[in-house]
Design a protein around this motif. Structure first.
Motif, PDB file in Angstrom:
ATOM      1  N   MET A   1      -9.106  37.506 -21.341  1.00 33.35           N
ATOM      2  CA  MET A   1      -8.923  38.211 -20.124  1.00 33.35           C
ATOM      3  C   MET A   1      -7.696  38.544 -19.832  1.00 33.35           C
ATOM      4  N   PRO A   2      -7.958  39.308 -18.465  1.00 37.27           N
ATOM      5  CA  PRO A   2      -6.933  39.979 -17.729  1.00 37.27           C
ATOM      6  C   PRO A   2      -6.537  38.802 -16.456  1.00 37.27           C
ATOM      7  N   GLU A   3      -5.381  38.262 -16.406  1.00 34.41           N
ATOM      8  CA  GLU A   3      -5.060  37.543 -15.931  1.00 34.41           C
ATOM      9  C   GLU A   3      -4.281  38.625 -14.684  1.00 34.41           C
ATOM     10  N   VAL A   4      -4.311  38.106 -13.371  1.00 33.61           N
ATOM     11  CA  VAL A   4      -2.766  38.773 -12.187  1.00 33.61           C
ATOM     12  C   VAL A   4      -2.542  38.061 -11.632  1.00 33.61           C
ATOM     13  N   LEU A   5      -1.422  37.612 -11.563  1.00 38.10           N
ATOM     14  CA  LEU A   5      -0.198  36.962 -10.332  1.00 38.10           C
ATOM     15  C   LEU A   5      -0.257  38.527  -9.160  1.00 38.10           C
ATOM     16  N   LEU A   6      -0.583  38.110  -8.167  1.00 40.26           N
ATOM     17  CA  LEU A   6      -0.085  38.766  -6.582  1.00 40.26           C
ATOM     18  C   LEU A   6       0.415  37.754  -5.336  1.00 40.26           C
ATOM     19  N   GLU A   7       2.151  38.659  -4.454  1.00 40.52           N
ATOM     20  CA  GLU A   7       2.209  38.160  -4.088  1.00 40.52           C
ATOM     21  C   GLU A   7       2.382  37.802  -2.375  1.00 40.52           C
ATOM     22  N   LEU A   8       2.232  37.038  -2.253  1.00 37.86           N
ATOM     23  CA  LEU A   8       1.372  37.166  -0.387  1.00 37.86           C
ATOM     24  C   LEU A   8       3.041  36.921   0.112  1.00 37.86           C
ATOM     25  N   HIS A   9       3.639  37.664   1.007  1.00 38.73           N
ATOM     26  CA  HIS A   9       4.529  37.266   1.739  1.00 38.73           C
ATOM     27  C   HIS A   9       3.609  36.916   3.515  1.00 38.73           C
ATOM     28  N   TRP A  10       4.634  36.104   3.698  1.00 39.32           N
ATOM     29  CA  TRP A  10       4.098  35.231   5.197  1.00 39.32           C
ATOM     30  C   TRP A  10       4.984  35.140   6.203  1.00 39.32           C
ATOM     31  N   PRO A  11       3.809  34.837   7.553  1.00 41.93           N
ATOM     32  CA  PRO A  11       4.720  35.323   8.648  1.00 41.93           C
ATOM     33  C   PRO A  11       5.992  34.308   9.192  1.00 41.93           C
ATOM     34  N   ASP A  12       6.301  33.105   7.535  1.00 41.66           N
ATOM     35  CA  ASP A  12       7.747  32.697   8.041  1.00 41.66           C
ATOM     36  C   ASP A  12       8.232  33.377   7.309  1.00 41.66           C
ATOM     37  N   GLY A  13       8.523  33.791   6.308  1.00 39.95           N
ATOM     38  CA  GLY A  13       9.346  35.236   4.970  1.00 39.95           C
ATOM     39  C   GLY A  13       9.836  34.617   4.394  1.00 39.95           C
ATOM     40  N   GLU A  14       8.755  33.464   4.438  1.00 46.71           N
ATOM     41  CA  GLU A  14       8.493  32.992   2.057  1.00 46.71           C
ATOM     42  C   GLU A  14       7.237  33.757   1.978  1.00 46.71           C
ATOM     43  N   ALA A  15       7.769  33.569   0.250  1.00 44.02           N
ATOM     44  CA  ALA A  15       6.835  34.543  -0.559  1.00 44.02           C
ATOM     45  C   ALA A  15       6.512  33.190  -1.446  1.00 44.02           C
ATOM     46  N   SER A  16       5.081  33.651  -1.952  1.00 41.58           N
ATOM     47  CA  SER A  16       4.326  32.728  -3.127  1.00 41.58           C
ATOM     48  C   SER A  16       3.590  33.305  -4.225  1.00 41.58           C
ATOM     49  N   ARG A  17       2.765  33.130  -5.139  1.00 40.89           N
ATOM     50  CA  ARG A  17       1.803  33.566  -6.327  1.00 40.89           C
ATOM     51  C   ARG A  17       0.463  33.072  -6.137  1.00 40.89           C
ATOM     52  N   PHE A  18      -0.067  34.222  -5.841  1.00 39.85           N
ATOM     53  CA  PHE A  18      -1.379  33.673  -6.122  1.00 39.85           C
ATOM     54  C   PHE A  18      -1.917  34.872  -7.193  1.00 39.85           C
ATOM     55  N   TYR A  19      -2.538  33.721  -7.590  1.00 36.75           N
ATOM     56  CA  TYR A  19      -3.665  33.498  -9.503  1.00 36.75           C
ATOM     57  C   TYR A  19      -4.692  33.764  -9.536  1.00 36.75           C
ATOM     58  N   SER A  20      -5.096  34.735 -10.540  1.00 36.36           N
ATOM     59  CA  SER A  20      -6.598  34.842 -10.478  1.00 36.36           C
ATOM     60  C   SER A  20      -6.970  35.256 -11.892  1.00 36.36           C
ATOM     61  N   PRO A  21      -7.552  34.409 -12.399  1.00 40.26           N
ATOM     62  CA  PRO A  21      -7.445  34.775 -13.714  1.00 40.26           C
ATOM     63  C   PRO A  21      -9.128  35.871 -14.189  1.00 40.26           C
ATOM     64  N   SER A  22      -8.944  36.964 -13.271  1.00 41.07           N
ATOM     65  CA  SER A  22      -9.650  38.071 -13.314  1.00 41.07           C
ATOM     66  C   SER A  22      -9.675  39.355 -12.513  1.00 41.07           C
ATOM     67  N   THR A  23      -9.326  40.431 -12.723  1.00 43.74           N
ATOM     68  CA  THR A  23      -8.927  41.297 -11.951  1.00 43.74           C
ATOM     69  C   THR A  23      -9.563  42.468 -11.493  1.00 43.74           C
ATOM     70  N   ILE A  24     -10.725  40.960 -10.983  1.00 46.46           N
ATOM     71  CA  ILE A  24     -11.916  40.948  -9.366  1.00 46.46           C
ATOM     72  C   ILE A  24     -11.478  40.593  -8.640  1.00 46.46           C
ATOM     73  N   VAL A  25     -10.333  40.156  -7.982  1.00 42.58           N
ATOM     74  CA  VAL A  25      -9.387  39.109  -7.380  1.00 42.58           C
ATOM     75  C   VAL A  25      -9.626  41.060  -5.981  1.00 42.58           C
ATOM     76  N   TYR A  26      -9.070  42.153  -7.207  1.00 44.34           N
ATOM     77  CA  TYR A  26      -8.172  43.630  -6.969  1.00 44.34           C
ATOM     78  C   TYR A  26     -10.026  44.311  -5.884  1.00 44.34           C
ATOM     79  N   GLU A  27     -11.082  43.557  -5.452  1.00 41.23           N
ATOM     80  CA  GLU A  27     -12.252  43.555  -4.737  1.00 41.23           C
ATOM     81  C   GLU A  27     -12.031  43.167  -3.577  1.00 41.23           C
ATOM     82  N   PHE A  28     -11.316  41.814  -3.273  1.00 38.80           N
ATOM     83  CA  PHE A  28     -10.946  41.008  -2.250  1.00 38.80           C
ATOM     84  C   PHE A  28      -9.708  41.122  -1.781  1.00 38.80           C
ATOM     85  N   LEU A  29      -8.054  41.438  -2.392  1.00 39.94           N
ATOM     86  CA  LEU A  29      -6.892  41.619  -2.244  1.00 39.94           C
ATOM     87  C   LEU A  29      -6.334  42.743  -2.683  1.00 39.94           C
ATOM     88  N   LYS A  30      -6.078  43.709  -1.785  1.00 41.16           N
ATOM     89  CA  LYS A  30      -5.096  44.964  -2.447  1.00 41.16           C
ATOM     90  C   LYS A  30      -4.066  44.738  -1.812  1.00 41.16           C
TER      91      LYS A  30
END
Length: 100
Positions: A1-30
């Protein structure tokens, strides 16, 4: 299955990764959108739940990594106020032929 890694940039300036095993994540987070902590909690957890169910439908078992991601996300969300804002960015999109 396609996997997706998104990068989240938080209010304090830090960044983290958000993993999903499916592209369905794009229906929720763009990528490119900015969400409140409350919106990210609702959409992020829904995306992980849906992704895990897609894995279950395809392979017969849920994706345990989505549970770990949900836990990490909730821990991170707890650091901020509900109206603080998070930016969603594209990180990478990969496909592993051996996993479908």
């Amino acid at each position: 299955m396609p996997e997706v890694l998104l990068e989240l940039h938080w209010p304090d300036g830090e960044a983290s990764r958000f993993y999903s095993p499916s592209t369905i994540v794009y229906e929720f987070l763009k990528p490119g959108e900015t969400l409140t902590i409350a919106e990210l909690e609702q959409r992020g957890l829904a995306a992980l739940s849906e992704a895990s169910e897609r894995v279950r439908a395809r392979y017969g078992f849920a994706c345990t990594r989505t549970e770990e991601e949900a836990s990490k996300l909730q821990q991170r969300l707890a650091r901020y106020g509900r109206t603080d804002r998070v930016e969603v960015r594209e990180f990478s999109h990969t496909h592993h032929p051996s996993s479908g």
